[in-house]
Design a protein around this motif. Structure first.
Motif, PDB file in Angstrom:
ATOM      1  N   THR A   2      11.228 -30.256  40.029  1.00 13.96           N
ATOM      2  CA  THR A   2      10.927 -29.397  41.166  1.00 13.96           C
ATOM      3  C   THR A   2      10.351 -28.058  40.724  1.00 13.96           C
ATOM      4  OG1 THR A   2      12.659 -30.425  42.468  1.00 13.96           O
ATOM      5  CG2 THR A   2      11.888 -28.295  43.220  1.00 13.96           C
ATOM      6  N   GLN A   3      10.870 -27.481  39.637  1.00 16.04           N
ATOM      7  CA  GLN A   3      10.351 -26.200  39.172  1.00 16.04           C
ATOM      8  C   GLN A   3       8.924 -26.333  38.668  1.00 16.04           C
ATOM      9  OE1 GLN A   3      13.205 -24.872  36.301  1.00 16.04           O
ATOM     10  NE2 GLN A   3      14.472 -23.878  37.833  1.00 16.04           N
ATOM     11  N   SER A   4       8.649 -27.329  37.849  1.00 19.07           N
ATOM     12  CA  SER A   4       7.330 -27.452  37.255  1.00 19.07           C
ATOM     13  C   SER A   4       6.269 -27.896  38.245  1.00 19.07           C
ATOM     14  CB  SER A   4       7.375 -28.404  36.063  1.00 19.07           C
ATOM     15  OG  SER A   4       7.677 -29.714  36.482  1.00 19.07           O
ATOM     16  N   ILE A   5       6.657 -28.486  39.356  1.00 18.46           N
ATOM     17  CA  ILE A   5       5.661 -28.955  40.318  1.00 18.46           C
ATOM     18  C   ILE A   5       4.886 -27.789  40.946  1.00 18.46           C
ATOM     19  CG2 ILE A   5       7.062 -29.082  42.436  1.00 18.46           C
ATOM     20  CD1 ILE A   5       5.627 -31.960  42.682  1.00 18.46           C
ATOM     21  N   TRP A   6       5.436 -26.598  40.864  1.00 15.46           N
ATOM     22  CA  TRP A   6       4.774 -25.418  41.437  1.00 15.46           C
ATOM     23  C   TRP A   6       3.990 -24.628  40.392  1.00 15.46           C
ATOM     24  CZ3 TRP A   6       4.150 -25.448  46.428  1.00 15.46           C
ATOM     25  CH2 TRP A   6       5.032 -26.204  47.201  1.00 15.46           C
ATOM     26  N   ASN A   7       3.705 -25.250  39.247  1.00 16.96           N
ATOM     27  CA  ASN A   7       2.874 -24.633  38.211  1.00 16.96           C
ATOM     28  C   ASN A   7       1.863 -25.657  37.707  1.00 16.96           C
ATOM     29  OD1 ASN A   7       4.098 -21.966  37.860  1.00 16.96           O
ATOM     30  ND2 ASN A   7       5.887 -23.115  37.175  1.00 16.96           N
ATOM     31  N   TYR A   8       0.677 -25.172  37.337  1.00 13.18           N
ATOM     32  CA  TYR A   8      -0.324 -26.052  36.740  1.00 13.18           C
ATOM     33  C   TYR A   8       0.153 -26.509  35.372  1.00 13.18           C
ATOM     34  CZ  TYR A   8      -3.716 -24.687  40.285  1.00 13.18           C
ATOM     35  OH  TYR A   8      -4.359 -24.476  41.477  1.00 13.18           O
ATOM     36  N   SER A  44       4.717 -20.518  41.971  1.00  8.27           N
ATOM     37  CA  SER A  44       4.360 -20.807  43.356  1.00  8.27           C
ATOM     38  C   SER A  44       2.864 -21.101  43.446  1.00  8.27           C
ATOM     39  CB  SER A  44       4.732 -19.626  44.256  1.00  8.27           C
ATOM     40  OG  SER A  44       4.510 -19.952  45.608  1.00  8.27           O
ATOM     41  N   GLN A  45       2.372 -21.909  42.514  1.00  6.56           N
ATOM     42  CA  GLN A  45       0.955 -22.233  42.490  1.00  6.56           C
ATOM     43  C   GLN A  45       0.705 -23.495  43.312  1.00  6.56           C
ATOM     44  OE1 GLN A  45       0.677 -22.467  38.187  1.00  6.56           O
ATOM     45  NE2 GLN A  45      -0.281 -20.442  38.105  1.00  6.56           N
ATOM     46  N   TYR A  46      -0.377 -23.456  44.099  1.00  5.73           N
ATOM     47  CA  TYR A  46      -0.699 -24.597  44.955  1.00  5.73           C
ATOM     48  C   TYR A  46      -2.158 -24.523  45.367  1.00  5.73           C
ATOM     49  CZ  TYR A  46      -0.295 -21.085  48.615  1.00  5.73           C
ATOM     50  OH  TYR A  46      -0.452 -19.956  49.376  1.00  5.73           O
ATOM     51  N   LEU A  61      -0.922 -29.129  51.792  1.00  3.40           N
ATOM     52  CA  LEU A  61      -0.598 -28.281  50.658  1.00  3.40           C
ATOM     53  C   LEU A  61      -0.215 -29.184  49.493  1.00  3.40           C
ATOM     54  CD1 LEU A  61       1.332 -25.012  50.663  1.00  3.40           C
ATOM     55  CD2 LEU A  61       2.085 -26.796  49.122  1.00  3.40           C
ATOM     56  N   LEU A  62      -0.863 -28.981  48.357  1.00  2.00           N
ATOM     57  CA  LEU A  62      -0.554 -29.744  47.151  1.00  2.00           C
ATOM     58  C   LEU A  62      -0.048 -28.780  46.091  1.00  2.00           C
ATOM     59  CD1 LEU A  62      -3.760 -31.955  47.049  1.00  2.00           C
ATOM     60  CD2 LEU A  62      -1.453 -32.779  47.378  1.00  2.00           C
ATOM     61  N   PRO A  63       1.188 -28.961  45.631  1.00  2.00           N
ATOM     62  CA  PRO A  63       1.686 -28.124  44.540  1.00  2.00           C
ATOM     63  C   PRO A  63       0.805 -28.289  43.306  1.00  2.00           C
ATOM     64  CG  PRO A  63       3.470 -29.384  45.530  1.00  2.00           C
ATOM     65  CD  PRO A  63       2.183 -29.925  46.085  1.00  2.00           C
ATOM     66  N   ALA A  64       0.657 -27.227  42.534  1.00  2.00           N
ATOM     67  CA  ALA A  64      -0.218 -27.243  41.360  1.00  2.00           C
ATOM     68  C   ALA A  64       0.169 -28.319  40.351  1.00  2.00           C
ATOM     69  CB  ALA A  64      -0.227 -25.875  40.698  1.00  2.00           C
ATOM     70  N   GLY A  65       1.433 -28.701  40.312  1.00  2.00           N
ATOM     71  CA  GLY A  65       1.884 -29.730  39.382  1.00  2.00           C
ATOM     72  C   GLY A  65       1.305 -31.102  39.653  1.00  2.00           C
ATOM     73  N   HIS A  97       4.568 -21.580  54.800  1.00  2.00           N
ATOM     74  CA  HIS A  97       4.432 -21.958  53.390  1.00  2.00           C
ATOM     75  C   HIS A  97       4.835 -20.887  52.398  1.00  2.00           C
ATOM     76  CE1 HIS A  97       0.511 -19.926  53.405  1.00  2.00           C
ATOM     77  NE2 HIS A  97       0.508 -20.032  52.100  1.00  2.00           N
ATOM     78  N   LEU A  98       4.699 -19.638  52.726  1.00  2.00           N
ATOM     79  CA  LEU A  98       5.058 -18.608  51.751  1.00  2.00           C
ATOM     80  C   LEU A  98       6.525 -18.209  51.806  1.00  2.00           C
ATOM     81  CD1 LEU A  98       1.927 -16.299  51.925  1.00  2.00           C
ATOM     82  CD2 LEU A  98       2.538 -17.927  50.154  1.00  2.00           C
ATOM     83  N   GLY A  99       7.097 -18.186  53.003  1.00  2.00           N
ATOM     84  CA  GLY A  99       8.433 -17.619  53.110  1.00  2.00           C
ATOM     85  C   GLY A  99       9.562 -18.558  53.480  1.00  2.00           C
TER      86      GLY A  99
END
Length: 118
Positions: A2-8, A44-46, A61-65, A97-99
């Motif tokens: 879950t943590q890495s899915i929000w980073n490239y 929080s990259q997407y 919305l697609l998470p960066a991961g 999506h942000l908050g």
């Protein structure tokens, strides 16, 4: 996961100073749309993809991961999900999506597990 899915991923070819708006987005089984907006905030990259007529104008919305490759020459982004997984994703909600942590958890759950769909 879950943590890495929000980073490239380091191997994706993403560079933080690049504007991805307008890049074509390709799922594992075909074209899904173009990048409408994106975030480079660490953790929080997407990308937000405008699917156009493919899903009747829905934005997702697609998470960066989920991004496997960014081709800057062709202005194309490849994601490790099928068109069906993306089609069945929770609809993008620009107000949440942000908050809203529950919305982010919903997205993480859908894509983090490989997105089983409905």
């Amino acid at each position: 996961m879950t943590q890495s899915i929000w980073n490239y991923a380091p191997t994706a070819g993403h560079t933080p100073d690049t504007d991805l708006t307008g890049y074509k987005v390709e799922a594992m089984d075909g074209h899904i749309g173009k990048v409408d907006q994106h975030s480079n905030d660490v953790g929080s990259q997407y990308i937000v993809v405008d699917t156009g007529v493919w899903i009747f104008g829905k934005e997702v919305l697609l998470p960066a991961g989920t991004v496997t490759a960014v081709d800057h020459d062709d202005r194309t982004i490849r994601v490790a999900r099928s068109k069906e997984q993306i089609k069945n994703a929770p609809e993008f909600d620009k107000d949440k999506h942000l908050g809203d942590p529950s919305y982010r958890d919903q997205i993480s759950g859908h894509y983090g597990s490989g997105g089983p769909g409905h």
